[in-house]
Design a protein around this motif. Structure first.
Motif, PDB file in Angstrom:
ATOM      1  N   ARG A  18      40.003  48.292  48.017  1.00  0.00           N
ATOM      2  CA  ARG A  18      41.333  47.894  47.576  1.00  0.00           C
ATOM      3  C   ARG A  18      41.639  48.513  46.217  1.00  0.00           C
ATOM      4  NH1 ARG A  18      41.918  41.978  48.723  1.00  0.00           N
ATOM      5  NH2 ARG A  18      41.995  42.890  50.806  1.00  0.00           N
ATOM      6  N   ARG A  19      42.813  49.088  46.088  1.00  0.00           N
ATOM      7  CA  ARG A  19      43.201  49.728  44.832  1.00  0.00           C
ATOM      8  C   ARG A  19      43.445  48.701  43.729  1.00  0.00           C
ATOM      9  NH1 ARG A  19      46.932  55.016  45.318  1.00  0.00           N
ATOM     10  NH2 ARG A  19      46.053  55.957  47.187  1.00  0.00           N
ATOM     11  N   THR A  20      43.135  49.108  42.514  1.00  0.00           N
ATOM     12  CA  THR A  20      43.469  48.308  41.345  1.00  0.00           C
ATOM     13  C   THR A  20      44.828  48.757  40.802  1.00  0.00           C
ATOM     14  OG1 THR A  20      42.296  49.853  39.902  1.00  0.00           O
ATOM     15  CG2 THR A  20      41.054  47.947  40.728  1.00  0.00           C
ATOM     16  N   ARG A 213      43.770  57.632  49.821  1.00  0.00           N
ATOM     17  CA  ARG A 213      43.290  57.612  48.437  1.00  0.00           C
ATOM     18  C   ARG A 213      43.925  58.698  47.572  1.00  0.00           C
ATOM     19  NH1 ARG A 213      37.907  55.478  46.434  1.00  0.00           N
ATOM     20  NH2 ARG A 213      37.874  54.645  48.542  1.00  0.00           N
ATOM     21  N   ALA A 214      44.249  59.847  48.166  1.00  0.00           N
ATOM     22  CA  ALA A 214      44.804  60.957  47.393  1.00  0.00           C
ATOM     23  C   ALA A 214      46.265  60.749  47.022  1.00  0.00           C
ATOM     24  CB  ALA A 214      44.664  62.259  48.175  1.00  0.00           C
ATOM     25  N   TYR A 215      46.917  59.763  47.621  1.00  0.00           N
ATOM     26  CA  TYR A 215      48.340  59.556  47.384  1.00  0.00           C
ATOM     27  C   TYR A 215      48.584  58.859  46.049  1.00  0.00           C
ATOM     28  CZ  TYR A 215      49.827  60.593  52.207  1.00  0.00           C
ATOM     29  OH  TYR A 215      50.105  61.191  53.400  1.00  0.00           O
ATOM     30  N   VAL A 241      54.896  48.698  39.628  1.00  0.00           N
ATOM     31  CA  VAL A 241      53.442  48.583  39.567  1.00  0.00           C
ATOM     32  C   VAL A 241      52.834  49.895  40.042  1.00  0.00           C
ATOM     33  CG1 VAL A 241      51.418  47.338  40.401  1.00  0.00           C
ATOM     34  CG2 VAL A 241      53.577  46.107  40.034  1.00  0.00           C
ATOM     35  N   MET A 242      52.082  50.569  39.171  1.00  0.00           N
ATOM     36  CA  MET A 242      51.390  51.804  39.549  1.00  0.00           C
ATOM     37  C   MET A 242      49.968  51.459  39.982  1.00  0.00           C
ATOM     38  SD  MET A 242      52.554  54.554  36.664  1.00  0.00           S
ATOM     39  CE  MET A 242      51.771  53.634  35.338  1.00  0.00           C
ATOM     40  N   PHE A 243      49.552  52.036  41.109  1.00  0.00           N
ATOM     41  CA  PHE A 243      48.219  51.775  41.629  1.00  0.00           C
ATOM     42  C   PHE A 243      47.289  52.948  41.321  1.00  0.00           C
ATOM     43  CE2 PHE A 243      51.007  49.229  44.340  1.00  0.00           C
ATOM     44  CZ  PHE A 243      50.401  47.994  44.248  1.00  0.00           C
ATOM     45  N   ALA A 244      46.066  52.624  40.966  1.00  0.00           N
ATOM     46  CA  ALA A 244      45.057  53.653  40.737  1.00  0.00           C
ATOM     47  C   ALA A 244      44.632  54.277  42.065  1.00  0.00           C
ATOM     48  CB  ALA A 244      43.849  53.045  40.030  1.00  0.00           C
ATOM     49  N   GLN A 245      44.107  55.489  42.000  1.00  0.00           N
ATOM     50  CA  GLN A 245      43.620  56.173  43.206  1.00  0.00           C
ATOM     51  C   GLN A 245      42.138  55.839  43.400  1.00  0.00           C
ATOM     52  OE1 GLN A 245      44.854  60.198  42.077  1.00  0.00           O
ATOM     53  NE2 GLN A 245      46.346  60.181  43.722  1.00  0.00           N
ATOM     54  N   ASP A 246      41.854  54.538  43.515  1.00  0.00           N
ATOM     55  CA  ASP A 246      40.460  54.101  43.609  1.00  0.00           C
ATOM     56  C   ASP A 246      40.177  53.316  44.883  1.00  0.00           C
ATOM     57  OD1 ASP A 246      41.951  51.885  42.946  1.00  0.00           O
ATOM     58  OD2 ASP A 246      40.733  51.282  41.231  1.00  0.00           O
TER      59      ASP A 246
END
Length: 307
Positions: A18-20, A213-215, A241-246
């Motif tokens: 799950r992305r942070t 994940r690359a998006y 809200v910006m999501f990390a690519q993690d």
């Protein structure tokens, strides 16, 4: 050209975490077009772009009296796509290539400007005369270099044709403008793989959306306050809200104690990783191309809208 369905194989892969949340961005208020108020999380001085996205505007919500409605009169576009999604109101569109369309609540217009058009976006005569509630969004999506000068085109999808899905518990509904969600696939074709979803989540409900994940991915809160990402960070009306690519999953939750429906736009896309040169409504790869766009418009090569 890769289609969204080819790039996003939701049913064939299992999310890998799950992305942070990488950050929460507040919108600024600005006047656009003929003087209508918009809320804009980007671009602004502190946050200029989010590859492949160039701009997001929330138009309204505004309660307009008779004669108060305004729009965006004749203006040019070149080198990108605009996605207009109307939640309430009544708008009409015209362009220099003879296209004319109308947007009602729930409708989507995906315009690929390509080589260039002169475009107008105005309230219909009836809406301007009577007034009413106006609310909608416009997203600018960059075009890859190979498509910058393609022939302009429109995909206009009425609300009745926008795929929708509901969760088994009935607490989550989604309108699928681009991409796939909860087994529903969009009917719109995009030039680069894009996800564009409108979630409505009742108190106690949660949505988990697969995003490669690359998006680059972000959520924009339309109404209420929700919890986002693996850490459940809070964000409310007008915040992005910006999501990390993690990870490969994005989670959005409406807390049980909430009183009303949480509405969120979830938008993600594959970065182009190409140079960007911008001047107003022209988005190209080099300054020389920008100068050419300005010259073409000045000399009337993009045409004019017939009244």
């Amino acid at each position: 050209m890769a289609t969204v369905s080819e790039a996003l194989r939701y049913e064939e892969t299992r999310a890998g975490g799950r992305r942070t949340v990488a950050g929460v961005v507040n919108s600024i208020e600005t006047l656009e077009g003929g003087g209508f108020l918009v809320r804009r999380p980007f671009p602004k001085a502190s946050f200029s772009e989010f590859d492949p996205f160039l701009l997001l505007d929330e138009m309204g919500p505004m309660e307009l009296g008779p004669g108060e409605a305004k729009g965006a009169p004749d203006h040019p576009h070149r080198g990108f796509e605009t996605v207009t999604y109307l939640l309430s109101g009544d708008m009409e569109h015209k362009d220099s290539r003879g296209h004319a369309g109308r947007l009602k609540p729930g409708d989507v217009q995906w315009m690929t400007a390509g080589a260039g058009v002169v475009h107008s976006e105005m309230p219909t005569g009836e809406f301007a005369r009577l007034g009413g509630r106006m609310h909608g969004f416009q997203l600018w999506v960059n075009l890859p270099k190979r498509d910058k000068m393609m022939k302009p085109r429109y995909q206009e999808i009425p609300s009745s044709r926008i795929p929708k899905a509901t969760s088994a518990d009935g607490l989550v509904t989604v309108s699928v403008i681009a991409g796939e969600a909860m087994g529903a696939k969009a009917v719109i074709e995009t030039r680069t793989p894009i996800i564009y979803l409108h979630y409505k989540i009742e108190p106690g409900g949660a949505a988990t959306q697969q995003v490669p994940r690359a998006y680059n991915a972000f959520a924009y809160v339309v109404e209420e306050e929700g919890l986002f990402g693996a850490q459940g960070e809070r964000a409310g009306d007008g915040q992005m809200v910006m999501f990390a690519q993690d990870g490969d999953e994005v989670r959005i939750e409406n807390p049980t104690e909430a009183k009303t429906t949480l509405e969120v736009l979830l938008i993600a896309g594959m970065p182009l990783n190409e140079p960007v040169a911008r001047y107003g409504p022209f988005v190209m790869n080099t300054e020389a191309e920008i100068r050419q766009a300005i010259e073409d418009y000045r000399l009337g090569r993009m045409g004019a809208i017939n009244s």
